[in-house]
Design a protein around this motif. Structure first.
Motif, PDB file in Angstrom:
ATOM      1  N   GLU A 167       0.833  -1.192   0.000  1.00  0.00           N
ATOM      2  CA  GLU A 167       0.000   0.000   0.000  1.00  0.00           C
ATOM      3  C   GLU A 167       0.876   1.253   0.000  1.00  0.00           C
ATOM      4  N   LEU A 168       0.433   2.281  -0.737  1.00  0.00           N
ATOM      5  CA  LEU A 168       1.131   3.561  -0.807  1.00  0.00           C
ATOM      6  C   LEU A 168       0.196   4.639  -0.288  1.00  0.00           C
ATOM      7  N   GLN A 169       0.737   5.562   0.516  1.00  0.00           N
ATOM      8  CA  GLN A 169      -0.103   6.554   1.166  1.00  0.00           C
ATOM      9  C   GLN A 169       0.404   7.971   0.936  1.00  0.00           C
ATOM     10  N   GLY A 170      -0.526   8.924   0.881  1.00  0.00           N
ATOM     11  CA  GLY A 170      -0.195  10.337   0.862  1.00  0.00           C
ATOM     12  C   GLY A 170       0.362  10.832  -0.458  1.00  0.00           C
ATOM     13  N   GLU A 171       0.669  12.138  -0.480  1.00  0.00           N
ATOM     14  CA  GLU A 171       1.198  12.763  -1.683  1.00  0.00           C
ATOM     15  C   GLU A 171       2.548  12.207  -2.081  1.00  0.00           C
ATOM     16  N   CYS A 172       3.339  11.792  -1.092  1.00  0.00           N
ATOM     17  CA  CYS A 172       4.681  11.254  -1.375  1.00  0.00           C
ATOM     18  C   CYS A 172       4.658   9.768  -1.700  1.00  0.00           C
ATOM     19  N   LEU A 173       3.445   9.167  -1.731  1.00  0.00           N
ATOM     20  CA  LEU A 173       3.299   7.736  -2.014  1.00  0.00           C
ATOM     21  C   LEU A 173       4.194   6.905  -1.110  1.00  0.00           C
ATOM     22  N   ASN A 174       4.122   7.196   0.186  1.00  0.00           N
ATOM     23  CA  ASN A 174       4.937   6.482   1.160  1.00  0.00           C
ATOM     24  C   ASN A 174       4.483   5.039   1.293  1.00  0.00           C
ATOM     25  N   PRO A 175       5.370   4.067   1.098  1.00  0.00           N
ATOM     26  CA  PRO A 175       4.976   2.666   1.283  1.00  0.00           C
ATOM     27  C   PRO A 175       4.644   2.390   2.750  1.00  0.00           C
ATOM     28  N   VAL A 176       3.666   1.539   2.955  1.00  0.00           N
ATOM     29  CA  VAL A 176       3.272   1.165   4.316  1.00  0.00           C
ATOM     30  C   VAL A 176       4.220   0.090   4.839  1.00  0.00           C
ATOM     31  N   TYR A 177       4.833   0.351   5.993  1.00  0.00           N
ATOM     32  CA  TYR A 177       5.689  -0.644   6.645  1.00  0.00           C
ATOM     33  C   TYR A 177       5.758  -0.338   8.137  1.00  0.00           C
ATOM     34  N   HIS A 178       6.091  -1.366   8.912  1.00  0.00           N
ATOM     35  CA  HIS A 178       6.225  -1.192  10.361  1.00  0.00           C
ATOM     36  C   HIS A 178       7.611  -0.626  10.651  1.00  0.00           C
ATOM     37  N   PRO A 179       7.698   0.492  11.359  1.00  0.00           N
ATOM     38  CA  PRO A 179       9.000   1.143  11.542  1.00  0.00           C
ATOM     39  C   PRO A 179       9.994   0.360  12.398  1.00  0.00           C
ATOM     40  N   GLU A 180       9.530  -0.637  13.141  1.00  0.00           N
ATOM     41  CA  GLU A 180      10.446  -1.412  13.988  1.00  0.00           C
ATOM     42  C   GLU A 180      10.889  -2.711  13.333  1.00  0.00           C
ATOM     43  N   ASN A 224       2.605  -4.095   4.653  1.00  0.00           N
ATOM     44  CA  ASN A 224       1.271  -4.634   4.906  1.00  0.00           C
ATOM     45  C   ASN A 224       1.131  -6.058   4.388  1.00  0.00           C
ATOM     46  N   VAL A 225       2.040  -6.499   3.519  1.00  0.00           N
ATOM     47  CA  VAL A 225       2.061  -7.891   3.063  1.00  0.00           C
ATOM     48  C   VAL A 225       2.968  -8.665   4.016  1.00  0.00           C
ATOM     49  N   PRO A 226       2.454  -9.613   4.769  1.00  0.00           N
ATOM     50  CA  PRO A 226       3.289 -10.352   5.715  1.00  0.00           C
ATOM     51  C   PRO A 226       4.509 -10.982   5.045  1.00  0.00           C
ATOM     52  N   ASP A 227       5.652 -10.850   5.692  1.00  0.00           N
ATOM     53  CA  ASP A 227       6.928 -11.429   5.243  1.00  0.00           C
ATOM     54  C   ASP A 227       7.531 -10.723   4.030  1.00  0.00           C
ATOM     55  N   LEU A 228       6.960  -9.588   3.633  1.00  0.00           N
ATOM     56  CA  LEU A 228       7.518  -8.762   2.562  1.00  0.00           C
ATOM     57  C   LEU A 228       8.041  -7.474   3.200  1.00  0.00           C
ATOM     58  N   TYR A 229       9.329  -7.236   3.050  1.00  0.00           N
ATOM     59  CA  TYR A 229      10.000  -6.146   3.759  1.00  0.00           C
ATOM     60  C   TYR A 229      10.561  -5.106   2.785  1.00  0.00           C
ATOM     61  N   LEU A 230      10.763  -3.894   3.306  1.00  0.00           N
ATOM     62  CA  LEU A 230      11.435  -2.827   2.569  1.00  0.00           C
ATOM     63  C   LEU A 230      12.716  -2.440   3.296  1.00  0.00           C
ATOM     64  N   ALA A 231      13.734  -2.051   2.528  1.00  0.00           N
ATOM     65  CA  ALA A 231      14.995  -1.630   3.130  1.00  0.00           C
ATOM     66  C   ALA A 231      15.616  -0.527   2.283  1.00  0.00           C
ATOM     67  N   GLY A 232      16.155   0.493   2.939  1.00  0.00           N
ATOM     68  CA  GLY A 232      16.883   1.530   2.223  1.00  0.00           C
ATOM     69  C   GLY A 232      16.006   2.665   1.722  1.00  0.00           C
ATOM     70  N   VAL A 233      16.485   3.336   0.689  1.00  0.00           N
ATOM     71  CA  VAL A 233      15.882   4.564   0.172  1.00  0.00           C
ATOM     72  C   VAL A 233      14.440   4.362  -0.277  1.00  0.00           C
ATOM     73  N   CYS A 287      12.053   3.140   1.030  1.00  0.00           N
ATOM     74  CA  CYS A 287      11.083   3.334   2.113  1.00  0.00           C
ATOM     75  C   CYS A 287      10.494   4.741   2.130  1.00  0.00           C
ATOM     76  N   GLY A 288      11.168   5.703   1.524  1.00  0.00           N
ATOM     77  CA  GLY A 288      10.743   7.096   1.614  1.00  0.00           C
ATOM     78  C   GLY A 288       9.750   7.550   0.574  1.00  0.00           C
ATOM     79  N   GLY A 289       9.365   6.683  -0.350  1.00  0.00           N
ATOM     80  CA  GLY A 289       8.463   7.106  -1.409  1.00  0.00           C
ATOM     81  C   GLY A 289       9.099   8.200  -2.252  1.00  0.00           C
ATOM     82  N   LYS A 290       8.343   9.261  -2.523  1.00  0.00           N
ATOM     83  CA  LYS A 290       8.873  10.372  -3.313  1.00  0.00           C
ATOM     84  C   LYS A 290       9.915  11.186  -2.552  1.00  0.00           C
ATOM     85  N   ASP A 291       9.909  11.076  -1.230  1.00  0.00           N
ATOM     86  CA  ASP A 291      10.888  11.808  -0.426  1.00  0.00           C
ATOM     87  C   ASP A 291      12.195  11.013  -0.421  1.00  0.00           C
TER      88      ASP A 291
END
Length: 321
Positions: free
Chosen positions: A264-277, A282-291, A293-297
């Motif tokens: 899922e992507l949220q807001g104007e910056c299309l920020n991907p949804v992920y747990h910060p810890e 939002n997809v179980p066992d699918l992770y993001l790492a690095g840049v 994570c910031g979407g358009k920012d």
């Protein structure tokens, strides 16, 4: 088909760090990279220097020895590619991931060269692949470049540089010093405050003395074969002769790929949804790492502050086991 514990998409510094962390705990892993090792760094300007010091770019506690206070592109390539070589990391190069899907608890990863299965997937694809387009007439002419490598092709040419960030400033200064006639089109009131502190006075002084022409609060409207049309801060439309346009307007993550993977992507910056810890999406066992994570920012995350993502992700994978 072998089911991997972890499949890592992207062989940049953070992707390599994820692989090192996975191997530390005897997890089976594979990195799939569409280009060469640390492909984004390879495509940086040839003489680029990092804002960070070498110790801030280290991964897995492996010392990064630099002969300068701020390491350059070649030193970084030697460091990261050296790690991949010396640690014999399991990595497939020049192979692009086209689709990630999940059935029950297993991911299927389809690439240009094969199909893989994994219990966990880490997307660490950075943001350097898709230029942030201006969407103006003429932007796709051959004279328009969204990537800048070195100044020599632009000697004695009339250059328009669009933007005011580090890449734009470096391009303007380097081409000017190789004999180009440089005009900068900048939509803001000033050179970006984020420009490297040892470079910012240089560009400001060159503008002040008239060596480089800068139009602030200006907008490029059209690119023609031998000229460009722009609007200045007073709304006046002008046309000037031009040989090349260096559109240093930034780059974007592959949002379509993220959405197609179920993120899922949220807001104007299309920020991907992920747990910060845990960095789990939002997809179980699918992770993001690095840049990514910031979407358009794309200035939010970089090597220095996202190295920790590898440890966070692998810790969460191990806890689930």
């Amino acid at each position: 088909m072998e089911i991997l514990d972890v499949l890592i998409i992207g062989g940049g510094p953070i992707g390599l760090n994820c692989a090192l962390e996975a191997r530390k705990y005897n997890l089976s892993y594979l990195i799939i990279e569409k280009g060469t090792i640390v492909n984004s760094l390879y495509n940086y300007p040839l003489y680029m220097r990092f804002f960070s010091t070498a110790d801030k770019l280290e991964i897995d506690g492996i010392p990064f020895i630099s002969t300068a206070p701020k390491p350059g592109r070649q030193e970084a390539l030697e460091y990261y590619q050296g790690i991949a070589r010396q640690r014999d990391l399991n990595i497939h190069l020049y192979e692009k991931v086209e689709k990630v899907s999940k059935d029950n608890k297993i991911f299927t990863i389809e690439t240009t060269k094969g199909i893989y299965a994994a219990r966990n997937v880490i997307i660490s694809t950075g943001f350097y692949d898709i230029p942030n387009l201006m969407n103006i007439p003429g932007e796709h002419l051959p004279k328009v470049k969204h990537y800048y490598t070195e100044p020599y092709p632009y000697a004695r040419q009339k250059i328009v540089v669009v933007g005011s960030s580090n890449s734009a400033v470096d391009a303007a200064l380097e081409t000017y010093r190789k004999g180009a006639e440089v005009t900068m089109i900048i939509r803001h009131d000033e050179i970006s405050p984020s420009v490297k502190y040892w470079v910012k006075p240089d560009i400001e002084n060159r503008i002040a003395e008239g060596s480089i022409t800068a139009h602030f609060r200006a907008e490029l409207l059209e690119i023609k074969e031998h000229s460009v049309v722009f609007k200045d801060k007073d709304g006046k439309i002008s046309e000037i002769e031009n040989d090349f346009v260096l559109a240093m307007t930034g780059y974007l993550p592959n949002f379509d790929f993220l959405k197609d993977s179920g993120i899922e992507l949220q807001g104007e910056c299309l920020n991907p949804v992920y747990h910060p810890e845990t960095m789990e999406t939002n997809v179980p066992d699918l992770y993001l790492a690095g840049v990514v994570c910031g979407g358009k920012d794309t200035h939010l995350w970089f090597i220095e502050n996202s190295r920790i993502h590898a440890e966070m992700i692998i810790r969460n994978i191990l806890a689930k086991r």
